[in-house]
Design a protein around this motif. Structure first.
Motif, short mmCIF file in Angstrom:
data_model
loop_
_atom_site.label_atom_id
_atom_site.label_comp_id
_atom_site.label_asym_id
_atom_site.label_seq_id
_atom_site.Cartn_x
_atom_site.Cartn_y
_atom_site.Cartn_z
N MET A 115 52.10 -7.25 -3.24
CA MET A 115 53.15 -8.07 -3.79
C MET A 115 52.98 -8.21 -5.31
O MET A 115 53.96 -8.21 -6.03
N ALA A 116 51.77 -8.30 -5.78
CA ALA A 116 51.52 -8.45 -7.21
C ALA A 116 51.99 -7.20 -7.97
O ALA A 116 52.51 -7.31 -9.09
N ALA A 117 51.84 -6.05 -7.36
CA ALA A 117 52.25 -4.81 -8.01
C ALA A 117 53.77 -4.78 -8.18
O ALA A 117 54.28 -4.34 -9.22
N LEU A 118 54.47 -5.27 -7.20
CA LEU A 118 55.93 -5.32 -7.30
C LEU A 118 56.37 -6.30 -8.39
O LEU A 118 57.31 -6.03 -9.15
N GLN A 119 55.72 -7.44 -8.47
CA GLN A 119 56.04 -8.43 -9.51
C GLN A 119 55.75 -7.86 -10.89
O GLN A 119 56.54 -8.06 -11.83
N TYR A 120 54.65 -7.14 -11.01
CA TYR A 120 54.30 -6.54 -12.30
C TYR A 120 55.39 -5.55 -12.71
O TYR A 120 55.87 -5.56 -13.84
N ARG A 121 55.80 -4.68 -11.78
CA ARG A 121 56.84 -3.69 -12.09
C ARG A 121 58.16 -4.38 -12.43
O ARG A 121 58.89 -3.92 -13.31
N LEU A 122 58.45 -5.47 -11.72
CA LEU A 122 59.70 -6.19 -11.95
C LEU A 122 59.75 -6.76 -13.38
O LEU A 122 60.77 -6.70 -14.05
N TRP A 123 58.64 -7.33 -13.86
CA TRP A 123 58.63 -8.00 -15.15
C TRP A 123 58.19 -7.11 -16.30
O TRP A 123 58.61 -7.31 -17.43
N PHE A 124 57.30 -6.14 -16.04
CA PHE A 124 56.73 -5.37 -17.14
C PHE A 124 56.92 -3.86 -17.00
O PHE A 124 56.65 -3.12 -17.94
N GLY A 125 57.37 -3.41 -15.87
CA GLY A 125 57.52 -1.97 -15.65
C GLY A 125 58.76 -1.41 -16.33
O GLY A 125 59.45 -2.08 -17.10
N GLU A 126 59.02 -0.15 -16.02
CA GLU A 126 60.18 0.54 -16.58
C GLU A 126 61.46 -0.16 -16.09
O GLU A 126 61.59 -0.48 -14.92
N ALA A 127 62.39 -0.39 -16.99
CA ALA A 127 63.65 -1.08 -16.68
C ALA A 127 63.37 -2.45 -16.06
O ALA A 127 63.91 -2.81 -15.01
N ASN A 128 62.55 -3.24 -16.74
CA ASN A 128 62.19 -4.55 -16.20
C ASN A 128 63.33 -5.55 -16.41
O ASN A 128 64.34 -5.25 -17.05
N LEU A 129 63.17 -6.73 -15.84
CA LEU A 129 64.23 -7.73 -15.89
C LEU A 129 64.59 -8.15 -17.31
O LEU A 129 65.77 -8.34 -17.62
N ARG A 130 63.60 -8.26 -18.19
CA ARG A 130 63.91 -8.66 -19.57
C ARG A 130 64.80 -7.63 -20.25
O ARG A 130 65.73 -7.97 -20.96
N GLU A 131 64.53 -6.36 -20.00
CA GLU A 131 65.38 -5.29 -20.56
C GLU A 131 66.78 -5.35 -19.99
O GLU A 131 67.77 -5.20 -20.72
N VAL A 132 66.87 -5.58 -18.69
CA VAL A 132 68.17 -5.67 -18.04
C VAL A 132 68.97 -6.83 -18.62
O VAL A 132 70.16 -6.68 -18.94
N TRP A 133 68.35 -7.98 -18.79
CA TRP A 133 69.04 -9.14 -19.35
C TRP A 133 69.47 -8.89 -20.79
O TRP A 133 70.57 -9.26 -21.18
N ALA A 134 68.62 -8.25 -21.56
CA ALA A 134 68.97 -7.93 -22.94
C ALA A 134 70.15 -6.96 -23.00
O ALA A 134 71.07 -7.13 -23.81
N LEU A 135 70.14 -5.99 -22.12
CA LEU A 135 71.25 -5.04 -22.08
C LEU A 135 72.54 -5.71 -21.61
O LEU A 135 73.62 -5.41 -22.13
N GLN A 136 72.44 -6.64 -20.68
CA GLN A 136 73.63 -7.37 -20.24
C GLN A 136 74.22 -8.20 -21.39
O GLN A 136 75.44 -8.26 -21.55
N ASP A 137 73.36 -8.81 -22.20
CA ASP A 137 73.83 -9.55 -23.37
C ASP A 137 74.52 -8.63 -24.36
O ASP A 137 75.58 -8.96 -24.91
N LYS A 138 73.94 -7.45 -24.58
CA LYS A 138 74.55 -6.48 -25.49
C LYS A 138 75.91 -6.02 -24.96
O LYS A 138 76.86 -5.85 -25.72
N ILE A 139 75.98 -5.82 -23.66
CA ILE A 139 77.24 -5.39 -23.04
C ILE A 139 78.31 -6.46 -23.25
O ILE A 139 79.46 -6.15 -23.60
N GLN A 140 77.95 -7.72 -23.05
CA GLN A 140 78.92 -8.80 -23.23
C GLN A 140 79.39 -8.89 -24.68
O GLN A 140 80.58 -9.06 -24.94
N SER A 141 78.48 -8.75 -25.62
CA SER A 141 78.85 -8.78 -27.04
C SER A 141 79.76 -7.61 -27.38
O SER A 141 80.76 -7.78 -28.08
#
Length: 75
Positions: free
Chosen positions: A1-27
């Motif tokens: 489970m920890a490996a999945l959480q790590y990938r979710l937050w720090f791996g390729e295409a992580n949540l922070r990147e997705v949120w940043a891209l969503q903000d850029k898309i809205q702008s």
């Protein structure tokens, strides 16, 4: 489970990147909407000019230029 959480937050295409891209898309979408509105106004103005109509805001300026060119000479 920890490996999945790590990938979710720090791996390729992580949540922070997705949120940043969503903000850029809205702008970008907001900017695109403004540009579409501007294009529609310009398109309407071009159609008016093709029909021989000038926007009312230009009539006083055009009248002044016409009067200045046709000003009588008193010499």
């Amino acid at each position: 489970m920890a490996a999945l959480q790590y990938r979710l937050w720090f791996g390729e295409a992580n949540l922070r990147e997705v949120w940043a891209l969503q903000d850029k898309i809205q702008s970008q979408q907001a900017e695109n909407d403004l540009l579409v509105e501007r294009n529609h106004r310009l398109q309407a103005e071009v159609q008016d000019l093709k029909r021989g109509w000038q926007p009312l805001k230009n009539v006083p300026a055009m009248t002044w230029v016409w009067c200045a060119k046709t000003k009588p000479s008193f010499s």
